[in-house]
Design a protein around this motif. Sequence first.
Motif, PDB file in Angstrom:
ATOM      1  N   THR A 119       0.814  -1.228   0.000  1.00  0.00           N
ATOM      2  CA  THR A 119       0.000   0.000   0.000  1.00  0.00           C
ATOM      3  C   THR A 119       0.847   1.278   0.000  1.00  0.00           C
ATOM      4  OG1 THR A 119      -0.266  -0.056   2.432  1.00  0.00           O
ATOM      5  CG2 THR A 119      -1.923  -1.181   1.125  1.00  0.00           C
ATOM      6  N   VAL A 120       1.779   1.341  -0.928  1.00  0.00           N
ATOM      7  CA  VAL A 120       2.612   2.546  -1.090  1.00  0.00           C
ATOM      8  C   VAL A 120       1.712   3.709  -1.506  1.00  0.00           C
ATOM      9  CG1 VAL A 120       4.468   3.542  -2.475  1.00  0.00           C
ATOM     10  CG2 VAL A 120       4.619   1.160  -1.696  1.00  0.00           C
ATOM     11  N   SER A 121       2.009   4.921  -0.979  1.00  0.00           N
ATOM     12  CA  SER A 121       1.071   6.017  -1.254  1.00  0.00           C
ATOM     13  C   SER A 121       1.716   7.345  -1.639  1.00  0.00           C
ATOM     14  CB  SER A 121       0.156   6.246  -0.045  1.00  0.00           C
ATOM     15  OG  SER A 121       0.881   6.798   1.048  1.00  0.00           O
ATOM     16  N   THR A 122       3.043   7.471  -1.601  1.00  0.00           N
ATOM     17  CA  THR A 122       3.648   8.773  -1.901  1.00  0.00           C
ATOM     18  C   THR A 122       4.608   8.696  -3.084  1.00  0.00           C
ATOM     19  OG1 THR A 122       5.706   8.687  -0.588  1.00  0.00           O
ATOM     20  CG2 THR A 122       3.655   9.119   0.615  1.00  0.00           C
ATOM     21  N   ALA A 123       4.839   9.851  -3.703  1.00  0.00           N
ATOM     22  CA  ALA A 123       5.722   9.925  -4.864  1.00  0.00           C
ATOM     23  C   ALA A 123       7.157   9.555  -4.495  1.00  0.00           C
ATOM     24  CB  ALA A 123       5.670  11.331  -5.468  1.00  0.00           C
ATOM     25  N   LYS A 124       7.634  10.051  -3.364  1.00  0.00           N
ATOM     26  CA  LYS A 124       8.996   9.760  -2.938  1.00  0.00           C
ATOM     27  C   LYS A 124       9.175   8.282  -2.617  1.00  0.00           C
ATOM     28  CE  LYS A 124      13.214  10.692  -1.550  1.00  0.00           C
ATOM     29  NZ  LYS A 124      14.293  10.997  -2.512  1.00  0.00           N
ATOM     30  N   ILE A 167      11.665   2.955  -3.956  1.00  0.00           N
ATOM     31  CA  ILE A 167      11.530   1.550  -4.368  1.00  0.00           C
ATOM     32  C   ILE A 167      12.131   1.347  -5.757  1.00  0.00           C
ATOM     33  CG2 ILE A 167       9.846  -0.244  -4.937  1.00  0.00           C
ATOM     34  CD1 ILE A 167       8.063   1.104  -2.728  1.00  0.00           C
ATOM     35  N   ARG A 168      11.949   2.329  -6.621  1.00  0.00           N
ATOM     36  CA  ARG A 168      12.542   2.253  -7.968  1.00  0.00           C
ATOM     37  C   ARG A 168      14.066   2.143  -7.871  1.00  0.00           C
ATOM     38  NH1 ARG A 168      10.150   6.575 -10.023  1.00  0.00           N
ATOM     39  NH2 ARG A 168       8.456   5.423 -11.058  1.00  0.00           N
ATOM     40  N   GLU A 169      14.658   2.939  -7.014  1.00  0.00           N
ATOM     41  CA  GLU A 169      16.112   2.913  -6.840  1.00  0.00           C
ATOM     42  C   GLU A 169      16.574   1.596  -6.220  1.00  0.00           C
ATOM     43  OE1 GLU A 169      16.702   6.390  -4.482  1.00  0.00           O
ATOM     44  OE2 GLU A 169      16.364   7.785  -6.150  1.00  0.00           O
ATOM     45  N   THR A 203       9.391  -6.041  -3.528  1.00  0.00           N
ATOM     46  CA  THR A 203       8.186  -5.830  -4.334  1.00  0.00           C
ATOM     47  C   THR A 203       7.296  -4.841  -3.608  1.00  0.00           C
ATOM     48  OG1 THR A 203       7.113  -7.733  -3.276  1.00  0.00           O
ATOM     49  CG2 THR A 203       8.232  -8.122  -5.393  1.00  0.00           C
ATOM     50  N   ALA A 204       6.334  -4.279  -4.336  1.00  0.00           N
ATOM     51  CA  ALA A 204       5.463  -3.263  -3.745  1.00  0.00           C
ATOM     52  C   ALA A 204       4.072  -3.342  -4.350  1.00  0.00           C
ATOM     53  CB  ALA A 204       6.049  -1.870  -3.953  1.00  0.00           C
ATOM     54  N   SER A 205       3.097  -2.885  -3.572  1.00  0.00           N
ATOM     55  CA  SER A 205       1.730  -2.797  -4.072  1.00  0.00           C
ATOM     56  C   SER A 205       1.185  -1.397  -3.834  1.00  0.00           C
ATOM     57  CB  SER A 205       0.829  -3.824  -3.364  1.00  0.00           C
ATOM     58  OG  SER A 205       0.617  -3.462  -2.011  1.00  0.00           O
ATOM     59  N   ALA A 206       0.170  -1.061  -4.596  1.00  0.00           N
ATOM     60  CA  ALA A 206      -0.607   0.165  -4.376  1.00  0.00           C
ATOM     61  C   ALA A 206      -2.069  -0.236  -4.323  1.00  0.00           C
ATOM     62  CB  ALA A 206      -0.371   1.177  -5.491  1.00  0.00           C
ATOM     63  N   LEU A 219       2.052   7.277  -8.403  1.00  0.00           N
ATOM     64  CA  LEU A 219       1.675   5.875  -8.257  1.00  0.00           C
ATOM     65  C   LEU A 219       1.302   5.264  -9.605  1.00  0.00           C
ATOM     66  CD1 LEU A 219      -0.544   5.976  -5.018  1.00  0.00           C
ATOM     67  CD2 LEU A 219       1.791   5.117  -5.219  1.00  0.00           C
ATOM     68  N   ILE A 220       0.532   6.008 -10.389  1.00  0.00           N
ATOM     69  CA  ILE A 220       0.164   5.532 -11.735  1.00  0.00           C
ATOM     70  C   ILE A 220       1.424   5.273 -12.556  1.00  0.00           C
ATOM     71  CG2 ILE A 220      -0.917   6.188 -13.913  1.00  0.00           C
ATOM     72  CD1 ILE A 220      -3.046   5.570 -11.960  1.00  0.00           C
ATOM     73  N   GLU A 221       2.359   6.216 -12.508  1.00  0.00           N
ATOM     74  CA  GLU A 221       3.615   6.056 -13.242  1.00  0.00           C
ATOM     75  C   GLU A 221       4.375   4.824 -12.750  1.00  0.00           C
ATOM     76  OE1 GLU A 221       7.830   8.467 -14.033  1.00  0.00           O
ATOM     77  OE2 GLU A 221       6.131   9.487 -13.103  1.00  0.00           O
ATOM     78  N   GLY A 222       4.383   4.622 -11.425  1.00  0.00           N
ATOM     79  CA  GLY A 222       5.047   3.460 -10.863  1.00  0.00           C
ATOM     80  C   GLY A 222       4.409   2.154 -11.289  1.00  0.00           C
ATOM     81  N   VAL A 223       3.096   2.142 -11.416  1.00  0.00           N
ATOM     82  CA  VAL A 223       2.392   0.963 -11.919  1.00  0.00           C
ATOM     83  C   VAL A 223       2.791   0.686 -13.366  1.00  0.00           C
ATOM     84  CG1 VAL A 223       0.119   0.111 -12.616  1.00  0.00           C
ATOM     85  CG2 VAL A 223       0.429   1.097 -10.347  1.00  0.00           C
ATOM     86  N   LEU A 224       2.816   1.726 -14.175  1.00  0.00           N
ATOM     87  CA  LEU A 224       3.079   1.568 -15.602  1.00  0.00           C
ATOM     88  C   LEU A 224       4.518   1.148 -15.891  1.00  0.00           C
ATOM     89  CD1 LEU A 224       1.068   4.630 -16.984  1.00  0.00           C
ATOM     90  CD2 LEU A 224       0.443   2.215 -17.131  1.00  0.00           C
ATOM     91  N   ASP A 225       5.475   1.619 -15.074  1.00  0.00           N
ATOM     92  CA  ASP A 225       6.872   1.272 -15.356  1.00  0.00           C
ATOM     93  C   ASP A 225       7.358   0.048 -14.576  1.00  0.00           C
ATOM     94  OD1 ASP A 225       7.617   2.075 -12.770  1.00  0.00           O
ATOM     95  OD2 ASP A 225       8.489   3.979 -13.409  1.00  0.00           O
ATOM     96  N   GLY A 226       6.480  -0.566 -13.796  1.00  0.00           N
ATOM     97  CA  GLY A 226       6.838  -1.798 -13.102  1.00  0.00           C
ATOM     98  C   GLY A 226       7.429  -1.624 -11.721  1.00  0.00           C
ATOM     99  N   THR A 227       7.605  -0.389 -11.272  1.00  0.00           N
ATOM    100  CA  THR A 227       8.100  -0.170  -9.913  1.00  0.00           C
ATOM    101  C   THR A 227       7.124  -0.751  -8.899  1.00  0.00           C
ATOM    102  OG1 THR A 227       9.232   1.853 -10.585  1.00  0.00           O
ATOM    103  CG2 THR A 227       8.818   1.577  -8.237  1.00  0.00           C
ATOM    104  N   ILE A 228       5.847  -0.524  -9.124  1.00  0.00           N
ATOM    105  CA  ILE A 228       4.797  -1.123  -8.294  1.00  0.00           C
ATOM    106  C   ILE A 228       4.355  -2.411  -8.974  1.00  0.00           C
ATOM    107  CG2 ILE A 228       2.448  -0.842  -7.433  1.00  0.00           C
ATOM    108  CD1 ILE A 228       3.083   2.152  -7.154  1.00  0.00           C
ATOM    109  N   ASP A 229       4.551  -3.515  -8.286  1.00  0.00           N
ATOM    110  CA  ASP A 229       4.367  -4.827  -8.905  1.00  0.00           C
ATOM    111  C   ASP A 229       2.911  -5.231  -9.036  1.00  0.00           C
ATOM    112  OD1 ASP A 229       7.343  -6.089  -8.814  1.00  0.00           O
ATOM    113  OD2 ASP A 229       6.983  -4.841  -7.048  1.00  0.00           O
ATOM    114  N   MET A 230       2.092  -4.869  -8.056  1.00  0.00           N
ATOM    115  CA  MET A 230       0.719  -5.361  -8.039  1.00  0.00           C
ATOM    116  C   MET A 230      -0.221  -4.312  -7.446  1.00  0.00           C
ATOM    117  SD  MET A 230       1.371  -8.076  -4.943  1.00  0.00           S
ATOM    118  CE  MET A 230       3.085  -8.315  -5.453  1.00  0.00           C
TER     119      MET A 230
END
Length: 418
Positions: free
Chosen positions: A233-238, A243-245, A254-257, A291-302
């Motif tokens: 349940t990641v919720s912030t841009a930072k 997680i990307r780094e 791994t991470a979820s939103a 978060l949307i960007e993280g979903v699209l680029d795979g940073t957020i896995d699920m």
Amino acid sequence: MNLIIREARIIDPKSPFDNKIVDLIIEDDSVTKIGIGLPNPNNIEELKLENLHLSQGWFDSSVSLGEPGYEDRETIANGLKVAGKSGFTGIALQPNSYPVIDNQSQILFVKNKANACATQLYPIGALTKGSEGKDLAELFDMKNAGAVAFGDYNKSQDNANMLKIALQYVQDFDGLVIAFPQDEKIKGNGVVNEGVVSTRLGLKGIPNLAEELQIARNLFLVEYTGGKMHIPTVSTAKAVQLIREAKAKGLQVTASATVHHLVFTDEKLEEFDSRHKVSPPLRTDIDRKALIEGVLDGTIDMITSDHNPIDIEHKKMEFDLAKNGTIGLESAFGALMTVLPLETVIEKLTVGKATFGIKSTPIVEGAKANFSLFNPEGKSTFANTSILSKSKNSAFLGMKLKGKVYGIYNQGELLITE
């Protein structure tokens, strides 16, 4: 049951039938034939639905129910039926029942309760006894009983050394640690996101730093131990950037939103409606877009519904005192379709199985029949009549949704919405 599914468009990049409209014959819980215009000499039951699409079964990585202890909120039997009619063939059950699921017998209890259900239940064991953060629970015994991961639901681990030990210990049996990211001292008495909206409404704020500082610490622990961690349940841009780094470094993270963090912002709080009081809190549109960007680029896995039924006595009350949580299974697909492309929605609702060690197979002949059935077109308004859960604390009431879930086929059972 044996079944022929007629004229279904397959959505599965790993299948040779991806994006093709085909018939599927299911016999003895397996797909025996896939093709066009398949005959039905044995006169078995057929299913044909408008604009039917079919994918591998969806999996929700964070679902709270209630049983044992809070059956007034939700039972396992009804909760799994709700999940199935919402398109999910599998859910990871959070341990926040009463008693907390922190030992082998509790794992076996909830698994046995789910034996006859079309939707499969995968229990998460508590990381610490009673989820109190003091002593590690019986992790190895719970793993042997069927636990797929270990975490204290919506409770962060203040003791960094204990989390370090847990990350080291579970490596002996390929265990997964779930670490909720929130520094309780920085959160303090906050109830909503700290920002313009909290100031205007006079509500105590929770700064983004409370999440980001905890994630930074936990990532250092993962790097030190070489362990495996899921950040829910990641919720912030930072947080997304951290997680990307970490993934770029090769850490096993791994991470979820949640659905509600992808579609709502803290502007929803203007009416002090406690249905929108969740943990972590709804953030700003800058965070939502990250978060949307993280979903699209795979940073957020699920993506998870983070379905959490709360009884009306603890939800419909003064905002500061109301419990956190929203139900979300019934509205998950339709809400996601308003902000993400279909292929991404299906990917993020299916790929999480691998993180939790759950096998999945492409839609091919000979594979186990484990399918979600849906129509990605059409619009509707989510209303009280749309809620199948015992609890009615949905943040999505009144939202315009896109698409329709028909149900699932799994465990030899067809479960379809009325």
